[in-house]
Design a protein around this motif. Structure first.
Motif, PDB file in Angstrom:
ATOM      1  N   THR A  61      17.617  11.482  47.283  1.00  0.00           N
ATOM      2  CA  THR A  61      16.403  10.978  46.656  1.00  0.00           C
ATOM      3  C   THR A  61      16.671  10.676  45.182  1.00  0.00           C
ATOM      4  OG1 THR A  61      15.668  13.229  46.172  1.00  0.00           O
ATOM      5  CG2 THR A  61      14.795  12.213  48.162  1.00  0.00           C
ATOM      6  N   SER A  62      15.919   9.694  44.665  1.00  0.00           N
ATOM      7  CA  SER A  62      16.025   9.303  43.270  1.00  0.00           C
ATOM      8  C   SER A  62      14.736   9.671  42.552  1.00  0.00           C
ATOM      9  CB  SER A  62      16.270   7.799  43.159  1.00  0.00           C
ATOM     10  OG  SER A  62      16.252   7.388  41.817  1.00  0.00           O
ATOM     11  N   SER A  63      14.856  10.207  41.341  1.00  0.00           N
ATOM     12  CA  SER A  63      13.660  10.568  40.588  1.00  0.00           C
ATOM     13  C   SER A  63      12.992   9.339  39.977  1.00  0.00           C
ATOM     14  CB  SER A  63      14.011  11.564  39.474  1.00  0.00           C
ATOM     15  OG  SER A  63      14.847  10.943  38.514  1.00  0.00           O
ATOM     16  N   ASN A  64      13.740   8.255  39.781  1.00  0.00           N
ATOM     17  CA  ASN A  64      13.188   7.029  39.225  1.00  0.00           C
ATOM     18  C   ASN A  64      13.871   5.847  39.903  1.00  0.00           C
ATOM     19  OD1 ASN A  64      12.113   4.974  37.710  1.00  0.00           O
ATOM     20  ND2 ASN A  64      12.454   5.977  35.754  1.00  0.00           N
ATOM     21  N   LYS A  65      13.215   5.285  40.924  1.00  0.00           N
ATOM     22  CA  LYS A  65      13.815   4.209  41.709  1.00  0.00           C
ATOM     23  C   LYS A  65      13.911   2.902  40.948  1.00  0.00           C
ATOM     24  CE  LYS A  65      12.466   6.340  45.967  1.00  0.00           C
ATOM     25  NZ  LYS A  65      11.474   6.489  46.988  1.00  0.00           N
ATOM     26  N   ASN A  66      13.181   2.764  39.845  1.00  0.00           N
ATOM     27  CA  ASN A  66      13.297   1.565  39.021  1.00  0.00           C
ATOM     28  C   ASN A  66      14.579   1.563  38.197  1.00  0.00           C
ATOM     29  OD1 ASN A  66      10.821   0.539  39.865  1.00  0.00           O
ATOM     30  ND2 ASN A  66       9.724   1.697  38.317  1.00  0.00           N
ATOM     31  N   VAL A  67      15.130   2.734  37.928  1.00  0.00           N
ATOM     32  CA  VAL A  67      16.365   2.849  37.148  1.00  0.00           C
ATOM     33  C   VAL A  67      17.570   2.900  38.075  1.00  0.00           C
ATOM     34  CG1 VAL A  67      17.656   4.289  35.526  1.00  0.00           C
ATOM     35  CG2 VAL A  67      15.207   3.964  35.229  1.00  0.00           C
ATOM     36  N   VAL A  68      17.551   3.801  39.071  1.00  0.00           N
ATOM     37  CA  VAL A  68      18.667   3.965  40.008  1.00  0.00           C
ATOM     38  C   VAL A  68      18.116   4.082  41.423  1.00  0.00           C
ATOM     39  CG1 VAL A  68      20.623   5.407  40.673  1.00  0.00           C
ATOM     40  CG2 VAL A  68      20.063   5.162  38.283  1.00  0.00           C
TER      41      VAL A  68
END
Length: 150
Positions: A61-68
């Protein structure tokens, strides 16, 4: 009777010790790694240093999908500048990647110039068009066009 009491006391102490040890919850293992990527760069992440079973289900899981962004196999792609955490989970173990994404710096060409040409054309009475073409030895061609008024 005193021997019997001693045996009962020893058994009680052993039972209390067994329950005390089993009542302590197991600590989940957590490891953290820091990475730095440029925008549009990709990388394949691994869960741990040891080999997992063939059908091990690791959740990413990614904490910020807009960044990574991360897919189910652990491949990440850096989208925008910023910081995000990628968390991989397998059973009670967690592996955290802290990803810092920076804007890619465009490098100057290191290939030598094979040939350069420039031309000036009159587009109208006062408008001129200047075109500069650079031919590199590695096969690239770069063209720059300027317009100016006189």
């Amino acid at each position: 009777m005193t021997k019997m009491m001693k045996k009962v006391m020893v058994m009680m102490v052993m039972l209390v010790a067994v329950f005390a040890i089993s009542a302590v919850p197991a600590q989940a293992a957590t490891r953290t790694t820091k990475l730095q990527l440029n925008v549009k760069q990709t990388k394949m992440l691994k869960f741990t240093r040891r080999k997992l079973p063939q059908k091990a289900k690791v959740s990413w899981t990614s904490s910020n999908k807009n960044v990574v962004a991360v897919n189910r196999n652990g491949k990440i792609i850096a989208k925008r500048p910023g910081t995000a955490k990628i968390i991989a989970r397998y059973r009670k173990n967690r592996y955290i990647y802290v990803i810092n994404v920076k804007k890619a710096v465009k490098k100057a060409s290191s290939a030598p110039v094979k040939k350069m040409s420039s031309s000036i054309n009159k587009a109208s009475d006062r408008l001129y068009r200047v075109e500069k073409t650079i031919y590199y030895t590695d096969g690239r061609v770069e063209s720059i066009i300027y317009y100016y008024y006189k």
